[in-house]
Design a protein around this motif. Structure first.
Motif, PDB file in Angstrom:
ATOM      1  N   ASN A 237       0.818  -1.216   0.000  1.00  0.00           N
ATOM      2  CA  ASN A 237       0.000   0.000   0.000  1.00  0.00           C
ATOM      3  C   ASN A 237       0.854   1.269   0.000  1.00  0.00           C
ATOM      4  N   PHE A 238       1.965   1.226  -0.714  1.00  0.00           N
ATOM      5  CA  PHE A 238       2.871   2.374  -0.781  1.00  0.00           C
ATOM      6  C   PHE A 238       2.972   2.883  -2.214  1.00  0.00           C
ATOM      7  N   LEU A 239       2.598   4.125  -2.434  1.00  0.00           N
ATOM      8  CA  LEU A 239       2.737   4.802  -3.727  1.00  0.00           C
ATOM      9  C   LEU A 239       2.127   4.004  -4.881  1.00  0.00           C
ATOM     10  N   LEU A 240       0.965   3.422  -4.653  1.00  0.00           N
ATOM     11  CA  LEU A 240       0.316   2.643  -5.709  1.00  0.00           C
ATOM     12  C   LEU A 240      -0.038   3.523  -6.903  1.00  0.00           C
ATOM     13  N   TRP A 241      -0.410   4.752  -6.650  1.00  0.00           N
ATOM     14  CA  TRP A 241      -0.802   5.679  -7.712  1.00  0.00           C
ATOM     15  C   TRP A 241       0.407   6.096  -8.546  1.00  0.00           C
ATOM     16  N   GLN A 242       1.572   6.202  -7.906  1.00  0.00           N
ATOM     17  CA  GLN A 242       2.731   6.839  -8.529  1.00  0.00           C
ATOM     18  C   GLN A 242       3.735   5.871  -9.158  1.00  0.00           C
ATOM     19  N   THR A 243       3.586   4.567  -8.980  1.00  0.00           N
ATOM     20  CA  THR A 243       4.663   3.650  -9.368  1.00  0.00           C
ATOM     21  C   THR A 243       4.327   2.752 -10.555  1.00  0.00           C
ATOM     22  N   SER A 244       3.355   3.137 -11.366  1.00  0.00           N
ATOM     23  CA  SER A 244       2.977   2.276 -12.493  1.00  0.00           C
ATOM     24  C   SER A 244       4.109   2.129 -13.509  1.00  0.00           C
ATOM     25  N   ASN A 245       4.993   3.116 -13.584  1.00  0.00           N
ATOM     26  CA  ASN A 245       6.113   3.054 -14.525  1.00  0.00           C
ATOM     27  C   ASN A 245       7.461   3.112 -13.811  1.00  0.00           C
ATOM     28  N   SER A 246       7.495   2.630 -12.586  1.00  0.00           N
ATOM     29  CA  SER A 246       8.736   2.631 -11.811  1.00  0.00           C
ATOM     30  C   SER A 246       9.410   1.264 -11.890  1.00  0.00           C
ATOM     31  N   LEU A 247      10.734   1.276 -11.812  1.00  0.00           N
ATOM     32  CA  LEU A 247      11.489   0.032 -11.725  1.00  0.00           C
ATOM     33  C   LEU A 247      11.412  -0.483 -10.293  1.00  0.00           C
ATOM     34  N   LEU A 248      11.065  -1.753 -10.129  1.00  0.00           N
ATOM     35  CA  LEU A 248      10.977  -2.362  -8.806  1.00  0.00           C
ATOM     36  C   LEU A 248      12.229  -3.198  -8.547  1.00  0.00           C
ATOM     37  N   TYR A 249      12.829  -3.010  -7.389  1.00  0.00           N
ATOM     38  CA  TYR A 249      14.055  -3.733  -7.030  1.00  0.00           C
ATOM     39  C   TYR A 249      13.894  -4.265  -5.619  1.00  0.00           C
ATOM     40  N   LEU A 260      25.889   0.361  -0.156  1.00  0.00           N
ATOM     41  CA  LEU A 260      26.246   1.002  -1.417  1.00  0.00           C
ATOM     42  C   LEU A 260      26.062   0.061  -2.600  1.00  0.00           C
ATOM     43  N   ARG A 261      26.441  -1.201  -2.439  1.00  0.00           N
ATOM     44  CA  ARG A 261      26.362  -2.132  -3.568  1.00  0.00           C
ATOM     45  C   ARG A 261      24.925  -2.314  -4.047  1.00  0.00           C
ATOM     46  N   HIS A 262      23.972  -2.271  -3.126  1.00  0.00           N
ATOM     47  CA  HIS A 262      22.571  -2.414  -3.518  1.00  0.00           C
ATOM     48  C   HIS A 262      22.097  -1.188  -4.303  1.00  0.00           C
ATOM     49  N   LEU A 263      22.531  -0.010  -3.870  1.00  0.00           N
ATOM     50  CA  LEU A 263      22.168   1.207  -4.593  1.00  0.00           C
ATOM     51  C   LEU A 263      22.757   1.194  -5.999  1.00  0.00           C
ATOM     52  N   VAL A 264      24.022   0.810  -6.111  1.00  0.00           N
ATOM     53  CA  VAL A 264      24.676   0.773  -7.424  1.00  0.00           C
ATOM     54  C   VAL A 264      23.961  -0.207  -8.346  1.00  0.00           C
ATOM     55  N   TRP A 265      23.603  -1.372  -7.822  1.00  0.00           N
ATOM     56  CA  TRP A 265      22.922  -2.371  -8.647  1.00  0.00           C
ATOM     57  C   TRP A 265      21.547  -1.878  -9.088  1.00  0.00           C
ATOM     58  N   ALA A 266      20.846  -1.186  -8.195  1.00  0.00           N
ATOM     59  CA  ALA A 266      19.536  -0.637  -8.553  1.00  0.00           C
ATOM     60  C   ALA A 266      19.673   0.393  -9.675  1.00  0.00           C
ATOM     61  N   VAL A 267      20.683   1.251  -9.585  1.00  0.00           N
ATOM     62  CA  VAL A 267      20.888   2.275 -10.611  1.00  0.00           C
ATOM     63  C   VAL A 267      21.283   1.637 -11.942  1.00  0.00           C
ATOM     64  N   LEU A 268      22.129   0.616 -11.899  1.00  0.00           N
ATOM     65  CA  LEU A 268      22.516  -0.072 -13.135  1.00  0.00           C
ATOM     66  C   LEU A 268      21.304  -0.720 -13.802  1.00  0.00           C
ATOM     67  N   ASN A 269      20.441  -1.338 -13.012  1.00  0.00           N
ATOM     68  CA  ASN A 269      19.217  -1.926 -13.568  1.00  0.00           C
ATOM     69  C   ASN A 269      18.313  -0.849 -14.159  1.00  0.00           C
ATOM     70  N   PHE A 270      18.258   0.295 -13.489  1.00  0.00           N
ATOM     71  CA  PHE A 270      17.458   1.409 -13.999  1.00  0.00           C
ATOM     72  C   PHE A 270      18.011   1.909 -15.333  1.00  0.00           C
ATOM     73  N   GLN A 271      19.316   2.029 -15.425  1.00  0.00           N
ATOM     74  CA  GLN A 271      19.917   2.511 -16.668  1.00  0.00           C
ATOM     75  C   GLN A 271      19.677   1.529 -17.813  1.00  0.00           C
ATOM     76  N   ARG A 272      19.694   0.244 -17.493  1.00  0.00           N
ATOM     77  CA  ARG A 272      19.428  -0.765 -18.513  1.00  0.00           C
ATOM     78  C   ARG A 272      17.973  -0.692 -18.996  1.00  0.00           C
ATOM     79  N   ALA A 273      17.058  -0.413 -18.073  1.00  0.00           N
ATOM     80  CA  ALA A 273      15.631  -0.387 -18.420  1.00  0.00           C
ATOM     81  C   ALA A 273      15.146   0.999 -18.817  1.00  0.00           C
ATOM     82  N   HIS A 274      16.010   1.993 -18.764  1.00  0.00           N
ATOM     83  CA  HIS A 274      15.592   3.385 -18.956  1.00  0.00           C
ATOM     84  C   HIS A 274      14.869   3.635 -20.280  1.00  0.00           C
ATOM     85  N   PRO A 275      15.366   3.143 -21.422  1.00  0.00           N
ATOM     86  CA  PRO A 275      14.644   3.394 -22.686  1.00  0.00           C
ATOM     87  C   PRO A 275      13.205   2.875 -22.655  1.00  0.00           C
ATOM     88  N   TYR A 276      13.016   1.681 -22.094  1.00  0.00           N
ATOM     89  CA  TYR A 276      11.668   1.112 -22.020  1.00  0.00           C
ATOM     90  C   TYR A 276      10.783   1.924 -21.088  1.00  0.00           C
TER      91      TYR A 276
END
Length: 284
Positions: A237-249, A260-276
């Protein structure tokens, strides 16, 4: 002598780590950097149980992880950070636990206002998001004081969701929109019934923009990444309205273990999925 030497070595080590982190962030910044990261802080109690810590110590460990992660986000250039600190549903927990969390929250909010705090160091503006009237009065007053004290900060934004659920936010926005629209209709003296064949008057229609203008989270763009620790994939029940196009990690680490390693991995996944993700956001 040994103490002085250890202090020097500790400072050198800290400086080296900070330099390496800045280099890493410089490399990450070559790609798209998320503008808004949201976090569900899951696993504090399990962490305390895992390490046989006293009741409530998991929350304190989680706060230390939050401070480190906020620092990393702001160093990377993330403008908005949202955290799910306390749900409305959490009020159903044992009264002693709720009171402990409220006391800890009050302590940390007051700490935000100190000159040497991370908030002042990075020029962070703080918003408390949610149905704040449900909070214990000292916590609510401290939250209001913190929002006022940081209102001139504009480098970064921290949104602390307390006494919050997405359904409560949506109901609140819908109710406020209805009240505003009804007040506008009542005050208008020029409203006439539409006639057949004529264009209908749509002033009494509640639009999407009306709803969104009353959302608690209207002060921030939709999250680019939503992180929930402990390996859980529920949004709770967190940000259901706002996260329809968010990357979930969903890293398996408990919240106090996130780093730090988790943040870096999340950002790398975001960059990979960014065009979509950008393509999805531009779709009507």
């Amino acid at each position: 002598m040994d103490g002085k030497r250890n202090t020097i070595l500790f400072k050198l080590f800290g400086s080296s780590v900070s330099f390496m982190r800045r280099c890493l962030f410089s490399v990450l910044s070559v790609g798209p950097v998320p503008n808004h990261l949201a976090f569900i802080l899951d696993g504090n109690r399990r962490y305390a149980k895992k390490w046989n810590l006293g009741e409530g110590m998991g929350y304190r460990a989680g706060f230390l992880s939050l401070m480190s992660l906020m620092k990393y986000c702001y160093e990377l250039g993330v403008k908005y950070v949202s955290i799910y600190a306390f749900s409305i549903d959490n009020f159903r927990r044992r009264p002693e636990e709720v009171q402990y969390v409220m006391d800890l929250m009050l302590e940390k909010i007051e700490g935000m206002l100190k000159e040497e705090s991370l908030v002042n160091q990075y020029g962070v503006r703080v918003y408390f998001i949610g149905n704040l009237k449900l909070l214990h009065e000292p916590v609510r007053l401290a939250a209001e004081k913190a929002m006022k004290a940081t209102s001139n900060n504009n480098n970064s934004i921290l949104l602390i969701c307390v006494a919050y659920t997405s359904t409560d936010e949506i109901v609140h926005a819908a109710a406020q929109s209805c009240e505003d629209k009804w007040a506008a209709i009542q005050s208008s003296v020029n409203i006439k019934d539409s006639q057949d064949g004529e264009e209908k008057d749509t002033n009494d229609v509640i639009k999407l923009s009306d709803i969104e203008s009353h959302m608690y989270m209207r002060v921030a763009p939709d999250p680019d990444i939503l992180v929930r620790t402990s390996g859980e994939t529920r949004l709770s029940n967190f940000l259901l309205w706002q996260t329809s196009n968010s990357l979930l990690y969903s890293p398996k680490a408990l919240w106090p273990e996130i780093g730090l390693r988790h943040l870096v991995w999340a950002v790398l996944n975001f960059q990979r999925a960014h065009p979509y993700l950008e393509k999805r956001r531009k779709q009507p």
